[in-house]
Scaffold this active site. Structure first.
Site, mmCIF file in Angstrom:
data_model
loop_
_atom_site.group_PDB
_atom_site.id
_atom_site.type_symbol
_atom_site.label_atom_id
_atom_site.label_comp_id
_atom_site.label_asym_id
_atom_site.label_seq_id
_atom_site.Cartn_x
_atom_site.Cartn_y
_atom_site.Cartn_z
ATOM 1 C CG ASP A 32 -2.189 0.988 1.215
ATOM 2 O OD1 ASP A 32 -2.221 1.426 -0.240
ATOM 3 O OD2 ASP A 32 -2.711 1.133 2.052
ATOM 4 C CG ASN A 80 -7.520 -2.418 -6.044
ATOM 5 O OD1 ASN A 80 -6.595 -2.986 -5.581
ATOM 6 N ND2 ASN A 80 -7.816 -1.111 -5.139
HETATM 7 C C1 FPP Z 1 -1.843 0.198 -3.405
HETATM 8 O O1 FPP Z 1 -1.291 1.530 -3.459
HETATM 9 C C2 FPP Z 1 -1.302 -0.536 -4.488
HETATM 10 C C3 FPP Z 1 -1.995 -1.040 -5.417
HETATM 11 C C4 FPP Z 1 -3.420 -1.197 -5.604
HETATM 12 C C5 FPP Z 1 -1.493 -2.060 -6.630
HETATM 13 C C6 FPP Z 1 -0.053 -2.821 -6.094
HETATM 14 C C7 FPP Z 1 0.654 -2.806 -7.480
HETATM 15 C C8 FPP Z 1 1.921 -2.828 -7.716
HETATM 16 C C9 FPP Z 1 2.784 -2.704 -6.668
HETATM 17 C C10 FPP Z 1 2.529 -2.755 -9.303
HETATM 18 C C11 FPP Z 1 2.236 -3.867 -9.931
HETATM 19 C C12 FPP Z 1 2.210 -5.286 -9.201
HETATM 20 C C13 FPP Z 1 2.855 -6.364 -10.071
HETATM 21 C C14 FPP Z 1 2.828 -7.570 -8.812
HETATM 22 C C15 FPP Z 1 3.907 -6.272 -10.669
HETATM 23 P P1 FPP Z 1 -2.259 2.826 -3.312
HETATM 24 O O2 FPP Z 1 -2.493 2.946 -4.985
HETATM 25 O O3 FPP Z 1 -3.614 2.347 -3.068
HETATM 26 O O4 FPP Z 1 -1.543 4.013 -2.806
HETATM 27 P P2 FPP Z 1 -2.334 5.009 -1.874
HETATM 28 O O5 FPP Z 1 -2.987 4.298 -0.858
HETATM 29 O O6 FPP Z 1 -1.207 5.796 -1.564
HETATM 30 O O7 FPP Z 1 -3.380 5.611 -2.978
#
Ligand code: FPP
Length: 257
Positions: A32, A80
């Protein structure tokens, strides 16, 4: 005046502090903070996700090096899908490019890729690429890397209940035989052991519909580090902290010792 020297733990001794005989068998991570990381830098959310893939790579590598047998990453939740289309497209594009880029590394390091979630809901291109890498790495035994994609724990449990009740109705199983092991066999995670350690980055302290059944006795570790900043050392720290905990599984301390 006599100076007191304080030795702060260094990066090296943090790794050395890990007891190799008591490693968590299964680590699950809620990655996250990509969006906040990008915002802090005045960049678009996509930049955070792109840098998040670097942290994914390093974490997979470190877990394999340490001898962790199962690593599960929450890459995309059922919730998501409610994000703006442009962000969903970015995440899907990153997934395909990461899979293409990492296939050889996974094979060379004997890492088996698996996926849990409603994979049918993924765009065809992502689904196809994923199945291809899963097939190519299926005989690898060093570590199983599971991506939770279009994954929601409640959906997983609803599906399991539906399948089990269908079997009961058709006399394939009797309701008397419903137990933990039967439920396990009807989850996406049927081939994975229970989770030992859950790590969530970015300071949020919640589970967000991730592996609700499978984390019944997991140790929870929360860190304020944003996912793109998550390093080897942060992982070592989490494991060292895990090893300090007494896992009682409902028993008393005396019974454990
Ligand atoms: C959460 O950060 C992250 C995600 C919803 C996606 C995770 C994806 C990756 C790390 C990249 C691709 C993955 C792979 C396995 C290659 P957020 O967007 O919720 O951050 P925030 O809470 O700060 O808005």
């Amino acid at each position: 005046m006599v100076e007191t020297l304080v030795f702060a733990p260094t990066k090296v001794n943090l790794k050395e502090a890990i007891n190799k005989s008591r490693l968590p068998k299964h680590i699950a991570i809620i990655m996250d903070g990509n969006g906040r990381w990008a915002k802090q830098k005045g960049m678009l959310r996509a930049f955070g996700h792109e840098n998040g893939t670097k942290a994914v790579r390093q974490t997979v590598e470190t877990c394999a090096e340490l001898g962790i047998k199962y690593l599960t990453l929450y890459a995309f939740s059922t919730e998501n899908w409610n994000r703006p289309k442009i962000e969903i497209d970015t995440l899907m594009r990153l997934l395909v490019s990461s899979l293409k880029k990492e296939i050889n590394t996974l094979s060379d390091n004997k890492i088996k890729l698996s996926a849990i979630g409603n994979l049918e809901a993924l765009p065809k291109k992502v689904h196809r690429e994923l199945l291809e890498v899963i097939e190519l790495t299926k005989n690898n035994e060093r570590m199983t890397l599971t991506l939770a994609l279009s994954y929601g724990s409640r959906e997983e449990l609803i599906n399991a209940v539906k399948e089990i009740s269908h079997k009961v109705k058709n006399n394939i199983i009797s309701s008397e035989n419903i137990d933990e092991s039967l439920i396990n066999k009807h989850l996406y995670t049927q081939n994975l052991p229970d989770v030992d350690l859950v790590i969530r980055t970015s300071g949020e302290q919640r589970i967000s519909n991730f592996l609700l059944w499978q984390i019944a006795y997991a140790e929870l570790y929360f860190t304020s580090v944003l996912w793109p900043d998550f390093t080897k050392e942060n992982l070592y720290e989490a494991i060292v902290e895990y090893q300090k905990r007494e896992r009682r599984f409902g028993k008393t301390s005396e019974q454990i010792s």
